[in-house]
Design a protein around this motif. Sequence first.
Motif, PDB file in Angstrom:
ATOM      1  N   LEU A   1      82.276  47.814  40.204  1.00 47.35           N
ATOM      2  CA  LEU A   1      81.583  48.868  39.863  1.00 47.35           C
ATOM      3  C   LEU A   1      82.747  50.630  40.094  1.00 47.35           C
ATOM      4  O   LEU A   1      81.813  51.827  39.185  1.00 47.35           O
ATOM      5  CB  LEU A   1      80.823  49.270  40.717  1.00 47.35           C
ATOM      6  CG  LEU A   1      79.507  48.216  41.198  1.00 47.35           C
ATOM      7  CD1 LEU A   1      78.742  48.327  41.938  1.00 47.35           C
ATOM      8  CD2 LEU A   1      78.879  47.761  39.522  1.00 47.35           C
TER       9      LEU A   1
ATOM     10  N   VAL B   1      73.986  49.483  41.028  1.00 45.18           N
ATOM     11  CA  VAL B   1      73.187  48.138  41.795  1.00 45.18           C
ATOM     12  C   VAL B   1      73.109  47.450  42.866  1.00 45.18           C
ATOM     13  O   VAL B   1      73.054  48.224  43.686  1.00 45.18           O
ATOM     14  CB  VAL B   1      74.776  47.458  40.718  1.00 45.18           C
ATOM     15  CG1 VAL B   1      75.064  46.076  41.446  1.00 45.18           C
ATOM     16  CG2 VAL B   1      75.102  47.183  39.292  1.00 45.18           C
TER      17      VAL B   1
ATOM     18  N   LEU C   1      76.894  51.629  44.272  1.00 38.81           N
ATOM     19  CA  LEU C   1      76.028  50.593  44.418  1.00 38.81           C
ATOM     20  C   LEU C   1      75.367  50.183  45.864  1.00 38.81           C
ATOM     21  O   LEU C   1      75.667  51.604  46.862  1.00 38.81           O
ATOM     22  CB  LEU C   1      77.200  49.275  45.376  1.00 38.81           C
ATOM     23  CG  LEU C   1      77.091  48.256  46.164  1.00 38.81           C
ATOM     24  CD1 LEU C   1      76.214  47.267  45.151  1.00 38.81           C
ATOM     25  CD2 LEU C   1      78.452  47.574  46.568  1.00 38.81           C
TER      26      LEU C   1
ATOM     27  N   SER D   1      72.885  44.636  45.202  1.00 39.21           N
ATOM     28  CA  SER D   1      73.611  42.978  45.902  1.00 39.21           C
ATOM     29  C   SER D   1      72.425  42.388  46.937  1.00 39.21           C
ATOM     30  O   SER D   1      72.687  43.404  47.277  1.00 39.21           O
ATOM     31  CB  SER D   1      74.101  42.855  45.934  1.00 39.21           C
ATOM     32  OG  SER D   1      75.065  41.543  45.525  1.00 39.21           O
TER      33      SER D   1
ATOM     34  N   LEU E   1      82.153  43.554  43.650  1.00 37.67           N
ATOM     35  CA  LEU E   1      80.784  44.444  43.921  1.00 37.67           C
ATOM     36  C   LEU E   1      81.903  45.721  43.422  1.00 37.67           C
ATOM     37  O   LEU E   1      82.168  46.691  42.469  1.00 37.67           O
ATOM     38  CB  LEU E   1      80.122  44.257  44.029  1.00 37.67           C
ATOM     39  CG  LEU E   1      79.045  43.143  44.492  1.00 37.67           C
ATOM     40  CD1 LEU E   1      77.622  43.411  45.316  1.00 37.67           C
ATOM     41  CD2 LEU E   1      78.280  43.582  42.963  1.00 37.67           C
TER      42      LEU E   1
ATOM     43  N   TRP F   1      78.855  53.820  47.546  1.00 39.92           N
ATOM     44  CA  TRP F   1      78.122  52.417  48.323  1.00 39.92           C
ATOM     45  C   TRP F   1      77.041  53.171  48.628  1.00 39.92           C
ATOM     46  O   TRP F   1      77.328  54.287  49.967  1.00 39.92           O
ATOM     47  CB  TRP F   1      78.668  51.393  48.420  1.00 39.92           C
ATOM     48  CG  TRP F   1      80.045  52.074  49.358  1.00 39.92           C
ATOM     49  CD1 TRP F   1      81.234  52.576  49.351  1.00 39.92           C
ATOM     50  CD2 TRP F   1      79.296  51.755  51.043  1.00 39.92           C
ATOM     51  NE1 TRP F   1      81.661  52.500  50.610  1.00 39.92           N
ATOM     52  CE2 TRP F   1      81.335  52.339  51.748  1.00 39.92           C
ATOM     53  CE3 TRP F   1      79.263  51.757  51.800  1.00 39.92           C
ATOM     54  CZ2 TRP F   1      81.298  52.936  53.329  1.00 39.92           C
ATOM     55  CZ3 TRP F   1      78.900  51.924  53.149  1.00 39.92           C
ATOM     56  CH2 TRP F   1      80.240  52.705  53.714  1.00 39.92           C
TER      57      TRP F   1
ATOM     58  N   SER G   1      76.665  45.723  35.427  1.00 37.93           N
ATOM     59  CA  SER G   1      76.556  47.818  35.507  1.00 37.93           C
ATOM     60  C   SER G   1      76.324  48.111  34.569  1.00 37.93           C
ATOM     61  O   SER G   1      76.253  49.451  34.643  1.00 37.93           O
ATOM     62  CB  SER G   1      77.178  47.465  36.646  1.00 37.93           C
ATOM     63  OG  SER G   1      78.606  47.415  35.941  1.00 37.93           O
TER      64      SER G   1
ATOM     65  N   LEU H   1      74.313  47.892  48.226  1.00 35.14           N
ATOM     66  CA  LEU H   1      74.319  46.450  49.163  1.00 35.14           C
ATOM     67  C   LEU H   1      73.596  45.836  50.133  1.00 35.14           C
ATOM     68  O   LEU H   1      73.537  46.869  51.473  1.00 35.14           O
ATOM     69  CB  LEU H   1      76.294  46.753  49.695  1.00 35.14           C
ATOM     70  CG  LEU H   1      76.413  45.211  49.960  1.00 35.14           C
ATOM     71  CD1 LEU H   1      76.318  43.582  48.985  1.00 35.14           C
ATOM     72  CD2 LEU H   1      78.204  45.165  50.391  1.00 35.14           C
TER      73      LEU H   1
END
Length: 213
Positions: free
Chosen positions: A92, A67, A99, A69, A88, A151, A61, A101
């Motif tokens: 991160l 990112v 993120l 996932s 994660l 996130w 990352s 997710l």
Amino acid sequence: MRITVFGATGNVGQAVVAEAIHRGHQVTAVTRDQRKVAALPTQAYAQVGDVNDISDVIRLSEGQDLVISATRPTVGHEKQLINIAEALLTGLRETHTRLLLVGGAACLTVPNSDGKLVLDDESLVPAGWKDIAQACFEQYQLCVAHHNQNWSYASPSALIGVGERTGQYRVSEGELLVDKTGKSHISWQDFACALIDEAETAQFVGKAFTAGY
């Protein structure tokens, strides 16, 4: 954007990688299995890494904008979802990377139910799905409580699977989407469209959202 995708050889992961490449993003596609590297698109930067390993999360990352996932544990190992989220979010935080997710629908509310969770609706979560639904719910709870709040939690419809990329779907914050027949569904390809839209707009940072027809 520079996007790293964990779980790049799974059903959702493959669709996400394809959609991100289609839109011109620079994609690092990550798989745990060296044997699957050859199946990744040549337009992506293929890497081997383990989303459970914080050092791999940091390594893959660094310098990235986002990112995504899209990993899924095997039957009997559903609780890995909580460990994955922890790895994660912790990794991160070190690289200051956002993120996205991909989780489950368990944390969503059922329409016209006075706030009943999908997790608790047996018509949506039969006994055979309870373990994965519970793990997804706990994964979401971990995100909410974590010190890293950079996130977005993406919940698919109750049913997700083979289909086409239509580019036509709806999004909702926190409530399951159902169509005119009462069915909650979306294709992998259109869910990937919704994910890359969120990647580009960051509309639901610190929140759960869902996409469906």
